[in-house]
Design a protein around this motif. Structure first.
Motif, PDB file in Angstrom:
ATOM      1  N   SER A   1      -7.158  -7.931  18.246  1.00 35.56           N
ATOM      2  CA  SER A   1      -7.674  -9.241  17.861  1.00 35.56           C
ATOM      3  C   SER A   1      -8.833  -9.673  18.759  1.00 35.56           C
ATOM      4  N   GLN A   2      -9.574 -10.639  18.272  1.00 32.25           N
ATOM      5  CA  GLN A   2     -10.625 -11.307  19.047  1.00 32.25           C
ATOM      6  C   GLN A   2     -11.693 -10.341  19.552  1.00 32.25           C
ATOM      7  N   ASN A   3     -12.052  -9.394  18.693  1.00 33.66           N
ATOM      8  CA  ASN A   3     -13.269  -8.632  18.923  1.00 33.66           C
ATOM      9  C   ASN A   3     -14.417  -9.277  18.135  1.00 33.66           C
ATOM     10  N   PHE A   4     -14.101 -10.432  17.595  1.00 26.43           N
ATOM     11  CA  PHE A   4     -15.025 -11.364  16.973  1.00 26.43           C
ATOM     12  C   PHE A   4     -16.002 -10.708  16.013  1.00 26.43           C
ATOM     13  N   GLN A   5     -17.324 -10.766  16.277  1.00 29.95           N
ATOM     14  CA  GLN A   5     -18.307 -10.304  15.293  1.00 29.95           C
ATOM     15  C   GLN A   5     -18.427  -8.792  15.220  1.00 29.95           C
ATOM     16  N   TYR A   6     -17.685  -8.059  16.038  1.00 29.35           N
ATOM     17  CA  TYR A   6     -17.872  -6.615  16.120  1.00 29.35           C
ATOM     18  C   TYR A   6     -16.985  -5.827  15.155  1.00 29.35           C
ATOM     19  N   LEU A   7     -15.707  -6.118  15.115  1.00 29.06           N
ATOM     20  CA  LEU A   7     -14.764  -5.320  14.321  1.00 29.06           C
ATOM     21  C   LEU A   7     -14.701  -5.854  12.894  1.00 29.06           C
ATOM     22  N   ASP A   8     -15.177  -5.016  11.940  1.00 34.08           N
ATOM     23  CA  ASP A   8     -15.214  -5.493  10.550  1.00 34.08           C
ATOM     24  C   ASP A   8     -14.434  -4.619   9.576  1.00 34.08           C
TER      25      ASP A   8
ATOM     26  N   VAL B   1      -3.629 -12.207  10.770  1.00 27.74           N
ATOM     27  CA  VAL B   1      -4.972 -11.987  10.228  1.00 27.74           C
ATOM     28  C   VAL B   1      -5.832 -13.242  10.306  1.00 27.74           C
ATOM     29  N   ASP B   2      -5.381 -14.285  10.984  1.00 30.86           N
ATOM     30  CA  ASP B   2      -6.124 -15.536  11.073  1.00 30.86           C
ATOM     31  C   ASP B   2      -7.542 -15.299  11.587  1.00 30.86           C
ATOM     32  N   GLY B   3      -8.479 -16.114  11.136  1.00 26.20           N
ATOM     33  CA  GLY B   3      -9.829 -16.071  11.684  1.00 26.20           C
ATOM     34  C   GLY B   3     -10.688 -14.947  11.161  1.00 26.20           C
ATOM     35  N   ASN B   4     -10.275 -14.297  10.062  1.00 29.71           N
ATOM     36  CA  ASN B   4     -11.091 -13.269   9.417  1.00 29.71           C
ATOM     37  C   ASN B   4     -11.610 -13.799   8.084  1.00 29.71           C
ATOM     38  N   PRO B   5     -12.788 -13.368   7.648  1.00 30.92           N
ATOM     39  CA  PRO B   5     -13.313 -13.800   6.332  1.00 30.92           C
ATOM     40  C   PRO B   5     -12.723 -12.947   5.209  1.00 30.92           C
TER      41      PRO B   5
ATOM     42  N   SER C   1      -6.387 -10.570  14.221  1.00 35.19           N
ATOM     43  CA  SER C   1      -6.953 -11.898  14.026  1.00 35.19           C
ATOM     44  C   SER C   1      -8.289 -12.074  14.745  1.00 35.19           C
ATOM     45  N   TYR C   2      -9.111 -12.976  14.191  1.00 33.45           N
ATOM     46  CA  TYR C   2     -10.397 -13.350  14.776  1.00 33.45           C
ATOM     47  C   TYR C   2     -11.328 -12.157  14.954  1.00 33.45           C
ATOM     48  N   ASN C   3     -11.533 -11.472  13.833  1.00 37.79           N
ATOM     49  CA  ASN C   3     -12.544 -10.430  13.736  1.00 37.79           C
ATOM     50  C   ASN C   3     -13.405 -10.730  12.509  1.00 37.79           C
ATOM     51  N   GLN C   4     -14.090  -9.729  11.986  1.00 35.40           N
ATOM     52  CA  GLN C   4     -14.942  -9.917  10.802  1.00 35.40           C
ATOM     53  C   GLN C   4     -14.440  -9.075   9.627  1.00 35.40           C
TER      54      GLN C   4
END
Length: 339
Positions: A188-195, A235-239, A213-216
């Motif tokens: 989780s929380q690899n933010f804009q990197y893991l898609d 899976v929170d915080g993913n589009p 959670s909190y990836n792309q």
């Protein structure tokens, strides 16, 4: 002969009882004091919560019987190469330092079961770290600057927990399907990197907790529906587009049903690709299902698997867990570092 064996056994017990636990934590030490103590009798050495900027090579080289080494919360920028001499080391905690890389010699610590390198400045792990540390059960590298995990991770055949959250991971390595004992995986929380996630994640049949959670990530691999032991999925915080959020909000059981239904009705163009994965899922007992009975031709029947049952699980959890595990390569290895 019996007398000699008894004496030898008694001697070994006495030597074991002589091993010392040394606690030098929280003393604001800038350097290690000279001590008349024989370093070879130390079993546990705690140097945490000090101001140490380095550990002398000569010190670690003489810690021949150390099992636990704790140097967390210091100012260390590196570890001594002589750490590879610690053949009995099982627990190593180097978290909360300034370490940018681990020495390659750490691969010689073949008894290592737990490595905690959280909250450092790691940019990469040794490329071959997974080939030697076959007893490693827990690998925690959260809160670093890792952009990838080496492909050798797939050889950590005892790994149960892999915590790689709060890094800069852009992808997960090839061969992670071989981590058959992995129970907890947290990326989780690899933010804009893991898609994206690899489709092979559905072969992690021991997986209990998965936190992405909190990836792309926009699409969950359909194979996640085959993880019959999975109890927590964050899976929170993913589009997310697939499954849609209204499905996600209904809980893990519904998410798995959705993914299985999608797998069963893949477009014809994807059938051949999915068939090979379904075969692997069934062969490795990840997929719990049977073939649908119908009058269709045999090729189509092969692709119509139906889930027998689903394990009841209480919804989704918020991001908090760590994770992962390991086994042997099941498929042809491909380089995961060239992307």
């Amino acid at each position: 002969m019996d007398v000699r064996k008894a004496e030898r056994s008694r001697s070994m017990k006495e030597d074991h009882q002589k091993l010392e636990n040394v606690d030098l934590s929280g003393l604001s030490l800038d350097s290690l004091p000279n001590s008349p103590l024989n370093l070879a009798i130390i079993c546990t050495l705690d140097l945490s919560n000090n101001n140490l900027e380095n550990i002398p090579e000569s010190l670690t080289a003489r810690l021949l019987n150390v099992v636990t080494l704790d140097v967390h919360s210091n100012q260390l920028k590196s570890l001594p190469n002589s750490i590879g001499c610690l053949s009995k080391l099982k627990i190593l905690n180097v978290s909360g330092n300034l370490i940018e890389s681990l020495p390659k010699s750490i691969e010689n610590c073949r008894s290592l079961e737990e490595l905690n390198a959280n909250f450092n400045k790691l940019k990469r792990l040794p490329d071959t770290i997974g080939f030697e540390l076959l007893n490693l059960k827990k690998l925690s590298v959260n809160s670093n600057k890792l952009t990838f995990l080496p492909s050798s991770i797939s050889h950590l055949t005892s790994l149960r927990i892999l915590d790689a959250r709060l890094n800069c991971l852009g992808f997960l390595p090839e061969g992670m399907e071989n981590l058959i004992n992995l129970e907890i995986l947290n990326v989780s929380q690899n933010f804009q990197y893991l898609d994206t996630l690899p489709y092979s994640i559905g072969l992690l049949y021991s997986l209990l907790e998965l936190d992405i959670s909190y990836n792309q990530i926009t699409t969950l691999p359909e194979s996640i529906g085959c993880l019959k032991n999975l109890k927590k999925l964050s899976v929170d915080g993913n589009p997310l587009v697939s499954p849609p959020m209204d499905i996600v909000k209904r809980g893990l059981v519904v998410v798995k049903e959705y993914l299985m239904e999608k797998m069963n009705h893949s477009p014809k163009g994807q059938v051949k690709k999915k068939r090979s994965w379904l075969g692997k899922l069934v062969r490795h007992k990840t997929f719990s299902g049977h073939m649908a009975a119908s009058t269709e031709n045999q090729e189509e029947i092969r692709d119509k698997f139906i889930m027998d049952h689903y394990q009841s699980i209480d919804g989704l959890t918020s991001p908090r867990h760590m994770g992962m595990f390991s086994p042997r390569r099941l498929f042809s290895p491909r380089s995961s570092c060239n992307r």
